[in-house]
Scaffold this motif. Structure first.
Motif, PDB file in Angstrom:
ATOM      1  N   ARG A   8       0.838  -1.203   0.000  1.00 13.48           N
ATOM      2  CA  ARG A   8       0.000   0.000   0.000  1.00 13.48           C
ATOM      3  C   ARG A   8       0.874   1.255   0.000  1.00 13.48           C
ATOM      4  O   ARG A   8       0.571   2.234  -0.681  1.00 13.48           O
ATOM      5  CB  ARG A   8      -0.929  -0.009   1.216  1.00 13.48           C
ATOM      6  CG  ARG A   8      -1.765   1.235   1.357  1.00 13.48           C
ATOM      7  CD  ARG A   8      -2.687   1.126   2.597  1.00 13.48           C
ATOM      8  NE  ARG A   8      -3.374   2.360   2.811  1.00 13.48           N
ATOM      9  CZ  ARG A   8      -3.052   3.246   3.758  1.00 13.48           C
ATOM     10  NH1 ARG A   8      -2.064   3.002   4.596  1.00 13.48           N
ATOM     11  NH2 ARG A   8      -3.734   4.360   3.886  1.00 13.48           N
ATOM     12  N   ASP A   9       1.952   1.241   0.766  1.00 15.49           N
ATOM     13  CA  ASP A   9       2.864   2.376   0.799  1.00 15.49           C
ATOM     14  C   ASP A   9       3.491   2.615  -0.569  1.00 15.49           C
ATOM     15  O   ASP A   9       3.608   3.759  -1.016  1.00 15.49           O
ATOM     16  CB  ASP A   9       3.973   2.152   1.841  1.00 15.49           C
ATOM     17  CG  ASP A   9       3.475   2.289   3.261  1.00 15.49           C
ATOM     18  OD1 ASP A   9       2.841   3.316   3.578  1.00 15.49           O
ATOM     19  OD2 ASP A   9       3.720   1.365   4.055  1.00 15.49           O
ATOM     20  N   ALA A  10       3.915   1.545  -1.227  1.00 10.18           N
ATOM     21  CA  ALA A  10       4.526   1.684  -2.553  1.00 10.18           C
ATOM     22  C   ALA A  10       3.518   2.230  -3.558  1.00 10.18           C
ATOM     23  O   ALA A  10       3.849   3.112  -4.362  1.00 10.18           O
ATOM     24  CB  ALA A  10       5.088   0.344  -3.027  1.00 10.18           C
ATOM     25  N   ILE A  11       2.297   1.743  -3.508  1.00  7.16           N
ATOM     26  CA  ILE A  11       1.258   2.236  -4.416  1.00  7.16           C
ATOM     27  C   ILE A  11       0.977   3.711  -4.149  1.00  7.16           C
ATOM     28  O   ILE A  11       0.860   4.512  -5.077  1.00  7.16           O
ATOM     29  CB  ILE A  11      -0.025   1.391  -4.292  1.00  7.16           C
ATOM     30  CG1 ILE A  11       0.229  -0.008  -4.858  1.00  7.16           C
ATOM     31  CG2 ILE A  11      -1.197   2.059  -5.005  1.00  7.16           C
ATOM     32  CD1 ILE A  11      -0.889  -1.004  -4.584  1.00  7.16           C
ATOM     33  N   ALA A  12       0.899   4.086  -2.881  1.00  2.00           N
ATOM     34  CA  ALA A  12       0.653   5.488  -2.536  1.00  2.00           C
ATOM     35  C   ALA A  12       1.793   6.374  -3.017  1.00  2.00           C
ATOM     36  O   ALA A  12       1.564   7.466  -3.553  1.00  2.00           O
ATOM     37  CB  ALA A  12       0.466   5.627  -1.029  1.00  2.00           C
ATOM     38  N   ALA A  13       3.029   5.936  -2.847  1.00  2.00           N
ATOM     39  CA  ALA A  13       4.186   6.714  -3.287  1.00  2.00           C
ATOM     40  C   ALA A  13       4.183   6.862  -4.807  1.00  2.00           C
ATOM     41  O   ALA A  13       4.458   7.948  -5.330  1.00  2.00           O
ATOM     42  CB  ALA A  13       5.485   6.066  -2.813  1.00  2.00           C
TER      43      ALA A  13
END
Length: 179
Positions: A8-13
């Protein structure tokens, strides 16, 4: 307290930088270590992860999969960005070979930090068309820091629980960081 980076963090970034999320849904290799359709090699991703281990706060975990997902998405539809990363990684390895007789990723975290400081990377301007250290700053250091702090987990580290563009993002800016 550990701050675990997630898919989720990678997608948000990636969303924050307007990049493809394709790198987040598929692994960067086919399981046998063979390159799939990603423009970066395993060595490039290992070097990015090694840099992130030095740049990110000590209590951040799951750095390697986060960086692999982010880099995969960041370069999936931007070959010029991948070329910039590859050139920066090549320069970083050449510099470390000259000073430490090893590639950057093979150094200890303290030696990696020392190498970045010795070359002046923390003071270099960020310029994709500049000198070697300026390109390293742009394609590796600033991009990895952007990835972390544009993610919900990274935003939480600096008091922005929901960066703009994510649910609650505007409210967290209006409220400001909690002391």
């Amino acid at each position: 307290m550990s701050h675990e980076l997630t898919r989720r963090d990678a997608i948000a970034a990636l969303s924050a930088v307007g990049a493809s999320v394709a790198g987040c849904v598929a692994p960067a290799t086919d399981g046998e270590g063979t390159e799939t359709d990603r423009p970066l090699t395993d060595h490039d991703r290992e070097t990015l992860s090694a840099a992130a281990e030095v740049l990110y706060p000590d209590d951040v975990s799951e750095i390697e999969p986060f960086v692999a997902r982010y880099a995969g998405g960041r370069t999936a539809d931007r070959p010029e960005h991948a070329e910039g990363i590859v050139a920066a990684v090549t320069y970083l390895d050449e510099y470390c070979q000259a000073w430490y007789e090893a590639d950057f990723a093979a150094l200890s975290p303290d030696e990696r930090d020392e190498a970045l400081r010795r070359m002046g990377a923390e003071k270099a301007d960020s310029d994709p068309n500049g000198e070697d250290t300026e390109r390293l700053r742009y394609f590796v250091i600033n991009d990895l820091l952007l990835a972390l702090y544009a993610s919900p987990t990274g935003g939480e580290l600096v008091g922005i629980e929901n960066p703009p563009g994510h649910p609650g993002g505007l409210a967290s800016y209006q409220r400001g960081p909690e002391s």
